[in-house]
Scaffold this active site. Structure first.
Site, short mmCIF file in Angstrom:
data_model
loop_
_atom_site.label_atom_id
_atom_site.label_comp_id
_atom_site.label_asym_id
_atom_site.label_seq_id
_atom_site.Cartn_x
_atom_site.Cartn_y
_atom_site.Cartn_z
N LYS A 1 0.84 -1.20 0.00
CA LYS A 1 0.00 0.00 0.00
C LYS A 1 0.88 1.25 0.00
O LYS A 1 1.82 1.37 0.79
CB LYS A 1 -0.90 0.01 1.24
N ARG B 1 3.25 -0.31 10.65
CA ARG B 1 4.35 -0.25 11.60
C ARG B 1 4.78 -1.57 12.24
O ARG B 1 5.99 -1.77 12.43
CB ARG B 1 4.04 0.82 12.66
N ASP C 1 -3.49 4.31 -1.63
CA ASP C 1 -4.34 4.80 -0.53
C ASP C 1 -4.28 6.32 -0.53
O ASP C 1 -3.59 6.92 0.30
CB ASP C 1 -3.86 4.19 0.78
N ASP D 1 -13.43 15.21 -2.97
CA ASP D 1 -13.49 16.54 -3.57
C ASP D 1 -14.83 16.63 -4.29
O ASP D 1 -15.67 15.73 -4.17
CB ASP D 1 -12.29 16.70 -4.54
N LYS E 1 -7.13 8.28 -0.57
CA LYS E 1 -8.33 8.78 0.12
C LYS E 1 -8.86 10.04 -0.54
O LYS E 1 -8.96 11.12 0.08
CB LYS E 1 -8.02 9.05 1.60
N THR F 1 -9.82 4.05 11.42
CA THR F 1 -9.63 3.18 12.59
C THR F 1 -8.97 3.90 13.76
O THR F 1 -8.85 3.33 14.85
CB THR F 1 -8.78 1.94 12.20
O1 LIG Z 1 -7.17 3.64 4.24
C1 LIG Z 1 -6.35 3.12 4.99
O2 LIG Z 1 -5.51 2.33 4.58
C2 LIG Z 1 -6.50 3.37 6.43
C3 LIG Z 1 -7.80 3.58 6.88
C4 LIG Z 1 -8.06 3.56 8.25
O3 LIG Z 1 -9.20 3.68 8.68
N1 LIG Z 1 -7.03 3.39 9.11
C5 LIG Z 1 -5.73 3.23 8.69
O4 LIG Z 1 -4.84 3.05 9.53
N2 LIG Z 1 -5.45 3.27 7.34
C6 LIG Z 1 -4.05 3.18 6.88
O5 LIG Z 1 -3.54 1.88 7.23
C7 LIG Z 1 -2.19 1.96 7.66
C8 LIG Z 1 -2.08 1.42 9.06
O6 LIG Z 1 -0.76 1.49 9.48
P1 LIG Z 1 -0.27 0.92 10.88
O7 LIG Z 1 -1.12 1.54 11.94
O8 LIG Z 1 1.15 1.36 10.94
O9 LIG Z 1 -0.43 -0.58 10.80
C9 LIG Z 1 -1.77 3.42 7.50
O10 LIG Z 1 -1.12 3.53 6.25
C10 LIG Z 1 -3.07 4.19 7.47
O11 LIG Z 1 -2.98 5.33 6.64
#
Ligand SMILES: O=C(O)c1cc(=O)[nH]c(=O)n1[C@@H]1O[C@H](COP(=O)(O)O)[C@@H](O)[C@H]1O
Length: 236
Positions: free
Chosen positions: A38, A213, A65, A70, A67, A122
């Protein structure tokens, strides 16, 4: 019914890194332990779109990703521009106007790009949703946005695996449920609030998990990716 997805293809590694060099080093270290990557804001704005094209050429799957959100015309044209990269998924925020425009751009481009609607991030809980001006709970907002995504005809949604059983009942078997906020037991949670383990996500009916992470910050990213895939395989 949709095609079965192999446990390895269910893992999407979030390349939230500062440079494409760093991302390519990580991908090389992970090797065949993952196949799906991603690219979000951090890398996308630092050469990540060109990297996406290279990854697709090398046989990887890519989730853009970005998002998008607009006015409809801008979203539709943006989706058409991005569709040529060869990515598998692209995110837009799950607002009806935005999802309709993204579906129109996807259909005009006809490249097979799938659109995912981000329901409620999230990192939000009910208090965060209230602070943002919403009277509904996170669960109710996710359900309403999932229903709109299904009615509009985008390809799937992003939510927490905590909501997946409810969302699956709304969306049926053919739309995708993709869930970040995934943490193997004992991993640091960071800024995520609606967190689920890889095994629980599989049991909740999720199609793909997004993990950043816990893998990118690990001393041995390949080993962590492998363990996550094995945990998912055992839970399926
Ligand atoms: O659209 C996403 O990927 C996304 C949506 C969401 O609700 N929460 C979320 O954490 N993400 C993405 O998912 C990844 C989670 O990363 P970690 O928290 O490091 O595992 C990040 O790149 C966020 O930008």
């Amino acid at each position: 019914m949709p095609e079965p997805i192999s446990p390895r293809d269910r893992l999407i590694v979030a390349l939230d890194m500062a440079s494409t060099d760093e991302a390519e080093r990580l991908i090389a270290r992970i090797g065949d332990a993952a196949s799906f990557y991603k690219i979000g804001y951090r890398l996308g704005y630092a050469g990540g779109l060109a990297l996406a094209e290279r990854l697709v050429r090398d046989g990887h799957k890519v989730f853009l990703d970005l998002k998008l959100h607009d006015i409809g015309n801008t979203v539709e044209e943006g989706v058409q521009s991005l569709a040529g990269i060869g990515a598998t998924f692209l995110t837009v925020h799950a607002y009806p106007q935005t999802m309709r425009a993204a579906a129109a751009g996807r259909d005009k481009a006809g490249t097979g790009l799938k659109i995912l609607g981000v329901t409620v991030l999230t990192s939000y809980d009910d208090a965060d949703a209230r602070e943002a001006g919403y009277a509904s709970s996170v669960a109710d907002l996710v359900a309403a946005r999932a229903a709109a995504a299904g009615a509009i005809g985008i390809d799937g949604i992003v939510c927490s695996a905590a909501e997946a059983p409810q969302v699956r009942a709304i969306l049926g078997p053919d739309r995708l449920i993709v869930t970040p906020g995934i943490r193997p037991a004992g991993a640091e949670i960071g800024d995520q609030k609606r967190v689920v383990t890889p095994a629980e996500a599989m049991r909740a009916g999720v199609d793909h998990v997004v993990v950043g992470r816990p893998i990118t910050g690990a001393a041995d990213p390949r080993d962590v990716a492998r363990r996550i895939v094995d945990e998912m395989a055992a839970a399926l």
